[in-house]
Design a protein around this motif. Structure first.
Motif, short mmCIF file in Angstrom:
data_model
loop_
_atom_site.label_atom_id
_atom_site.label_comp_id
_atom_site.label_asym_id
_atom_site.label_seq_id
_atom_site.Cartn_x
_atom_site.Cartn_y
_atom_site.Cartn_z
N VAL A 127 0.82 -1.52 -0.07
CA VAL A 127 0.09 0.01 -0.77
C VAL A 127 0.94 1.56 0.09
CG1 VAL A 127 -1.92 1.32 1.13
CG2 VAL A 127 -1.99 -0.68 1.54
N ILE A 128 0.59 2.33 -0.96
CA ILE A 128 1.72 3.49 -1.58
C ILE A 128 0.73 4.31 -1.82
CG2 ILE A 128 3.92 4.23 -2.86
CD1 ILE A 128 4.09 0.87 -3.44
N PRO A 129 1.70 5.66 -1.14
CA PRO A 129 0.12 6.65 -1.46
C PRO A 129 1.17 7.10 -2.90
CG PRO A 129 2.11 7.12 0.31
CD PRO A 129 1.97 5.79 0.18
N TYR A 130 0.21 8.12 -3.41
CA TYR A 130 0.52 8.76 -4.78
C TYR A 130 0.50 7.97 -5.42
CZ TYR A 130 2.05 12.23 -1.49
OH TYR A 130 1.66 13.34 0.19
N LEU A 131 -0.06 7.95 -6.92
CA LEU A 131 0.14 6.52 -8.10
C LEU A 131 0.94 6.97 -8.94
CD1 LEU A 131 -3.11 8.16 -9.80
CD2 LEU A 131 -3.18 5.48 -8.57
N SER A 132 2.15 8.30 -9.20
CA SER A 132 3.63 8.18 -9.25
C SER A 132 4.13 6.87 -8.25
CB SER A 132 4.13 9.43 -9.68
OG SER A 132 3.74 10.10 -8.26
N ILE A 133 4.13 6.96 -7.09
CA ILE A 133 5.10 5.55 -6.69
C ILE A 133 4.94 4.43 -6.70
CG2 ILE A 133 6.32 5.64 -4.03
CD1 ILE A 133 5.56 8.38 -3.54
N LEU A 181 0.43 -10.70 -12.04
CA LEU A 181 1.85 -11.65 -10.55
C LEU A 181 1.75 -10.08 -10.13
CD1 LEU A 181 3.01 -13.31 -9.37
CD2 LEU A 181 5.26 -12.86 -10.18
N VAL A 182 2.21 -8.57 -10.99
CA VAL A 182 1.74 -7.93 -9.81
C VAL A 182 0.82 -6.96 -11.07
CG1 VAL A 182 3.54 -5.57 -9.71
CG2 VAL A 182 4.98 -7.57 -10.09
N LEU A 183 0.29 -7.00 -9.22
CA LEU A 183 -1.63 -6.45 -10.01
C LEU A 183 -1.48 -4.68 -9.60
CD1 LEU A 183 -4.23 -7.25 -11.88
CD2 LEU A 183 -4.38 -7.68 -9.11
N GLU A 184 -1.62 -3.96 -10.34
CA GLU A 184 -2.16 -2.78 -9.62
C GLU A 184 -3.11 -2.50 -9.54
OE1 GLU A 184 0.04 0.59 -11.59
OE2 GLU A 184 1.55 -0.64 -12.64
N HIS A 185 -3.12 -1.41 -8.36
CA HIS A 185 -5.04 -1.35 -7.99
C HIS A 185 -5.20 -0.31 -8.00
CE1 HIS A 185 -9.00 -2.37 -5.53
NE2 HIS A 185 -9.26 -1.85 -6.75
N HIS A 186 -5.73 0.98 -8.88
CA HIS A 186 -5.45 2.12 -8.37
C HIS A 186 -6.89 2.62 -9.61
CE1 HIS A 186 -2.66 2.80 -11.32
NE2 HIS A 186 -1.83 2.11 -11.21
N SER A 187 -6.90 3.46 -9.39
CA SER A 187 -7.80 4.28 -10.88
C SER A 187 -7.54 4.14 -12.02
CB SER A 187 -8.27 5.69 -10.39
OG SER A 187 -7.38 6.33 -10.24
N LEU A 188 -5.71 4.10 -11.95
CA LEU A 188 -5.39 4.52 -13.68
C LEU A 188 -5.22 2.82 -14.10
CD1 LEU A 188 -4.35 8.23 -13.88
CD2 LEU A 188 -6.29 7.16 -14.88
N SER A 189 -5.51 1.61 -13.49
CA SER A 189 -4.78 0.24 -13.42
C SER A 189 -5.05 0.17 -15.34
CB SER A 189 -5.70 -0.71 -12.78
OG SER A 189 -5.50 0.39 -11.48
N GLY A 190 -4.09 -0.20 -15.41
CA GLY A 190 -4.23 -0.62 -17.17
C GLY A 190 -4.00 0.55 -18.13
#
Length: 243
Positions: free
Chosen positions: A169-175, A199-208
């Protein structure tokens, strides 16, 4: 194969018992939801979020299965994500870190003291990983390789404690995007490129979205399937294998 969700309440309660999960008493849940005193505001907020999250996830999965039944004649649930296999991934990560240290030393890009500091930090993370799961803290200056040392800790800790997910869990989309890119690079030798995003799955508003862009001429059938799979998996962090 294992079905994670089930419409049978008794089977779900049986699984809960076998997993050793104790549910809070009904009156305790009601108290945290409806008692708005200072002592229970945070608990009530978290309980509501958890209940709402479970409801939304169940609704998505069941709606999806319903429309699959209309298309295919039978209910079908989404394909599961990849199993973590932490020991296997850790081996590839450590090999990558060794290679990185050798290249940095040979090119004189990094001072020997920094290389030693990075090595000591990684060793400390790996030593801590064999302990039982709980709360750990890592404090180290910039440039000491915290990102990948923490990943090494997480993979070894998962292997030692039988855990099947690593959630960062990380703050800020860029990070978030930078960290995910670093994870993918470090684990590139461990898995086929087409499976890396599961395997490395990003989960945020701009995922993919940034990677695949708008669905134009370059958005082929394989890209559509991969993009769709990533978005589905990110809805419920599904990385449990159905084998």
């Amino acid at each position: 194969g294992m079905v994670i969700s089930d419409a049978d309440v008794d089977r779900l309660l049986d699984r809960r018992g076998k997993d050793g999960v104790d549910l809070p008493q009904l009156e305790d849940i009601a108290r945290s939801l409806y008692d708005h005193s200072d002592n229970f505001k945070a608990a009530g907020m978290l309980d509501v979020r958890m209940l709402f999250s479970a409801l939304v996830d169940a609704d998505f999965v069941e709606t999806e299965a319903h429309f699959k039944a209309m298309e295919m004649g039978s209910r079908a649930y989404r394909r599961a994500g990849l199993a973590l296999n932490p020991s296997f991934l850790l081996g590839h990560l450590l090999a990558y870190l060794d290679e990185l240290a050798i290249k940095s030393a040979a090119a004189h890009e990094v001072a020997p003291e920094v290389i030693e500091m990075r090595s000591n930090l990684l060793s400390a993370c790996l030593d801590a990983a064999v302990r039982k799961h709980g709360l750990f803290t890592l404090t180290a200056p910039t440039g000491t390789g915290k990102t990948l040392s923490m990943l090494a800790f997480a993979l070894k800790h998962a292997a030692c404690n039988g855990l099947n997910r690593v959630i960062t869990v990380i703050p800020y989309l860029s990070i978030i995007e930078q960290t995910a890119a670093e994870y993918r690079k470090a684990l590139a030798s461990a898995i086929d490129e087409r499976d890396m995003d599961a395997l490395v799955l990003e989960h945020h508003s701009l995922s993919g979205i940034r990677k695949y862009g708008k669905k134009g001429d370059n958005f082929d059938v394989d890209d559509q399937e991969t993009f769709h799979q990533e978005r589905l998996l990110s809805e419920n962090w599904d990385v449990i294998s159905d084998n």
